[in-house]
Each structure stands twice: as C-alpha cells, then as structure tokens.
Design a protein around this motif. Sequence first.
Motif, PDB file in Angstrom:
ATOM      1  N   THR A 169       3.289  -2.056  10.676  1.00  0.00           N
ATOM      2  CA  THR A 169       2.071  -2.869  10.722  1.00  0.00           C
ATOM      3  C   THR A 169       1.072  -2.413   9.655  1.00  0.00           C
ATOM      4  O   THR A 169       0.447  -3.246   8.985  1.00  0.00           O
ATOM      5  N   ILE A 170       0.935  -1.106   9.479  1.00  0.00           N
ATOM      6  CA  ILE A 170       0.014  -0.600   8.448  1.00  0.00           C
ATOM      7  C   ILE A 170       0.441  -1.117   7.078  1.00  0.00           C
ATOM      8  O   ILE A 170      -0.376  -1.605   6.293  1.00  0.00           O
ATOM      9  N   GLU A 171       1.753  -1.040   6.804  1.00  0.00           N
ATOM     10  CA  GLU A 171       2.218  -1.515   5.495  1.00  0.00           C
ATOM     11  C   GLU A 171       2.051  -3.017   5.368  1.00  0.00           C
ATOM     12  O   GLU A 171       1.742  -3.522   4.287  1.00  0.00           O
ATOM     13  N   ALA A 172       2.218  -3.754   6.480  1.00  0.00           N
ATOM     14  CA  ALA A 172       2.010  -5.205   6.431  1.00  0.00           C
ATOM     15  C   ALA A 172       0.560  -5.520   6.061  1.00  0.00           C
ATOM     16  O   ALA A 172       0.284  -6.506   5.380  1.00  0.00           O
ATOM     17  N   ARG A 173      -0.345  -4.681   6.503  1.00  0.00           N
ATOM     18  CA  ARG A 173      -1.756  -4.896   6.167  1.00  0.00           C
ATOM     19  C   ARG A 173      -2.041  -4.483   4.722  1.00  0.00           C
ATOM     20  O   ARG A 173      -2.835  -5.124   4.038  1.00  0.00           O
ATOM     21  N   LEU A 174      -1.380  -3.424   4.264  1.00  0.00           N
ATOM     22  CA  LEU A 174      -1.546  -3.022   2.861  1.00  0.00           C
ATOM     23  C   LEU A 174      -1.008  -4.110   1.931  1.00  0.00           C
ATOM     24  O   LEU A 174      -1.585  -4.379   0.882  1.00  0.00           O
ATOM     25  N   ILE A 175       0.097  -4.718   2.362  1.00  0.00           N
ATOM     26  CA  ILE A 175       0.751  -5.735   1.537  1.00  0.00           C
ATOM     27  C   ILE A 175      -0.189  -6.896   1.209  1.00  0.00           C
ATOM     28  O   ILE A 175      -0.163  -7.441   0.113  1.00  0.00           O
ATOM     29  N   ILE A 176      -1.032  -7.269   2.180  1.00  0.00           N
ATOM     30  CA  ILE A 176      -1.907  -8.413   1.905  1.00  0.00           C
ATOM     31  C   ILE A 176      -3.195  -7.985   1.192  1.00  0.00           C
ATOM     32  O   ILE A 176      -4.147  -8.754   1.091  1.00  0.00           O
ATOM     33  N   GLY A 177      -3.204  -6.745   0.701  1.00  0.00           N
ATOM     34  CA  GLY A 177      -4.317  -6.297  -0.134  1.00  0.00           C
ATOM     35  C   GLY A 177      -5.411  -5.566   0.609  1.00  0.00           C
ATOM     36  O   GLY A 177      -6.478  -5.318   0.039  1.00  0.00           O
ATOM     37  N   GLU A 178      -5.173  -5.215   1.882  1.00  0.00           N
ATOM     38  CA  GLU A 178      -6.193  -4.447   2.590  1.00  0.00           C
ATOM     39  C   GLU A 178      -6.224  -3.022   2.043  1.00  0.00           C
ATOM     40  O   GLU A 178      -5.202  -2.494   1.592  1.00  0.00           O
TER      41      GLU A 178
END
Lengths: 270, 190
Positions: free
Chosen positions: A166-175
């Motif tokens: 989930t953390i990486e999914a959030r990083l992926i969208i530019g967070e």
Amino acid sequence: MTASSQEIISLSNERICLAGLLIVALGFFTWKADLGIAKSLLISSLRMVIQLFLVGLILVYIFEIDHPLPVILIALVMLLVAGKEVSSRQKYKIKGFWSYGIGTSSMFVSSFAVSVFGLIAIIKAENWWDPRYAIPVLGMLLGNTMTAVSLSIDRFTTNVWNDRDTIEARLIIGETANDAIKDIVKDSLRSGLMPVINSMAIAGVVSLPGMMTGQILAGNSPDDAVRYQVVIWLLIAVGCGFGSMIAVKMVSKKLFDERERLRLDQLTVK
Amino acid sequence: MRFLDWNPMSFNVNSGECMGLSGRSGTGKTLLLRAIADLDQSQGIVLINEKKREEFSGPVWRKKVGYLPAESRWWYPKVSQHFSSIEDCELEDFGFLDMTIFDSEVSRLSSGEKQRLALARLLSGSPEVLLLDEPTANLDNLTASLVETLIKNYCKNQDAAAIWITHDQSQLERVSQNQLVMKNKSLIEL
C-alpha cells in the motif's frame, strides 16, 4: 509495630518474602495451567528485587557524596539500559547501530530535556542535580518514555512491513514518503501514547499513581503528594509525546532514501 | 540503465507509442518497470524528453511515470477518498454510467471496476509515461478491451509513451508498435 503519622513502617525481609510467596503461588498456577509465562514471571520478579536493592544501595551512596557527577553517571547508565531495552522489544529492527541509537537518542532528547526543565523551572531544588529529586524524576520519565517509544517504533515498523504494498501504491501516484505513511505514523503515535493518556484519565479515580502513593506512605501531606504527582504526570506525557514523535520520525528517515523510495532492506526481522 | 547484476540495457520509447515487454515469469519484467519508476535503486540514465530522472524529486518523477500494477491497491474505505479532484475524472470514458461509483465502498467493487478506477486515478495525474504491468491480467475480455482502448487513446491524445507487460501475444500485437523480450538477464529487441 506501631508508627506515628510521620514515620513509615519498615518492611522486614520476612514481610517482603510473604509478598514473594504470592508470586511463587501465581507461578505455580500458571505452570500447572501450561500458560508458558511462569519462568519469565519468576525471572522478572527476581530481576526486579535484585535491581531495586542494588539501586537502593547506590542511591544511599550517591546521597552521601552530594556531587553532580555520580548523578549524571547513573542517569547515563539508566538511559543506555533503556535504549537497549527499546531495541530488544522490536520485532523489526533497523540494521546496525541505529536500532539502538534511535531509541536512546529520542529518549535523551525528550526525557533528559524535560527532566532538566522540570528540575530547574518547576521543582527548583537548591541544586538542580540534587539526587533526591533528579533521580526519581528522571527514572519515572525514562520508564514511561521507554514504553511509549518502544511501542511507537514497534507499531510503526510492523505496519510499514505489513503495508509495504500500500505504501508503494501511494508512492507510485506521486505521494511523498510523509504522505504515504501518515496514517501509519498516526496509528503508531496513538499506540505509544495510549498507556500514558489512559493512566492520566483514570489517575485518582481508579488508581493512585506510584509516586503519590509513596509520598503519602512516607508521611507527606496528600496536598504535596498530589502537586508532585500532577507535575510528574504532565512531564511524563510531554516526554512520551516528544520521545515517540522523534523516534518515529528518525525510523521513517531510515526507511526512505533520498529519492523517497521505501527501503525495507534497512530492516531486519527478529 | 543497469540494475541488480543484469547486463546493461538501453532502449527508447517514442511519444505516443507503446513498447510491448514480454518474457517468462521471473525474468524481471516487473523489476525493470519498478526501476524505471524509481521504486527500486538502479544505475545509469533514465530520461523523459531529454530530462534526466535526477533532475526531478522522487515523487515528481513517479508522477511523470504512472505505474499500474496488475492488482490495484486502495487504502481508504471509499473510492472518492483516493481522488484529489473528482471533477477532473471523466468516468464515463472508463465505462461507468455515472459518478455514483465515487461514493462506493472499495471492498464492494469487482476487480474490473477496481482496475478501471485505478487507471482513472493514474491518468488523472497526467503522466507522460505509462508503465503497465499486466494491467488486464485479472479482467474479462470485454473489460480488458475497454482498458486497452483507454490506454491507447490516452497515449495518442496526450502524446504519452507506454511500456506494456503482458503474456498475451495477441494483446501485444494489438497495443504495441515495438516489442522487447527479457531473457537471460538481458533485453532483446524484436
């Protein structure tokens, strides 16, 4: 034995052993019930007895010397042992020195700074390092801050490990890394501070805190005991809060690199 | 670029075009996309429109290279909480009849709905490059076809480049202009 209202009743070794018998009884029942805690219960009890009697001897010696150096030395020993304890309570540890360094430095910044502030600005003893005040205040702050810091770090690293996708999914969208873990940070700090928040909420209603109880037993007026306890609880809450925030921030800095990539390779599993 | 102990690799994807990427499972296709997206460390040079990755911060770079995994991730209970601006999303283009899907609980969505919404979320950030890791692997044919069309249209209209991983050879032929195959820690251009 009788005692006036100002004298504390001395507890003989036999009376202490009587309390110890209760622990032995508890250990026996947990052993029979196969709960797997009898050994650690007995070892912890023995450790507690030995450590407290030793520190009692050391305190008598320090009170007699009346010099800041032994106070600072014992404070440092307390800090280093607390740092080791924080490190050993983690399931997922930061690799290398920082597993130990983060807990120790966050407790140093929070507990020490808050204790010194309390001693100089609030208690105002003739010497701020007066061991009669400095050691109990620091001890109470360190003990509580240690619990808060270790709970916060443990919850934080465990959640980061479990929620890495989930953390990486959030990083992926530019967070940013901070945005991607902000819910985990909140949860970790809540977990670390909940014991002290709960204790303050029930203080005087459900339980009488240890320091206040000790002062009343020693013959001090309940009014003085309450005032000391209020100050100590407020200092403990501040120490726990800042200690946990600093510790979680330091761990999160280690778990993300300069490109804000999640670096779980910085963790080892116990 | 270079990552892990693999042979150095070099390739170029033109704006508006899609590069197909195939290879057996475990050959490292996903790792390559993760390295380009700067989720894992890698060496060498990665450029978008002549600008190096290092010229941007990690979050800005990752916004430029939109990465879509096979299984989308959701971290809030409601769909709407995952979108910064609902107005900018043309959900009809993604096969939804109206905007009520925004009020839905994520746990109640089908995998097809989740993947289309994940694509909508990704494209709402206007990425210049799309890194697509088997984006239709868990979808039925109809939904897969819709996702293919959406991505092709996005690349064409926004002049975006795409790298598309799939094991489906017919899909590769439908969506890509060029193809790469991963084999023996190397990248081979077909």
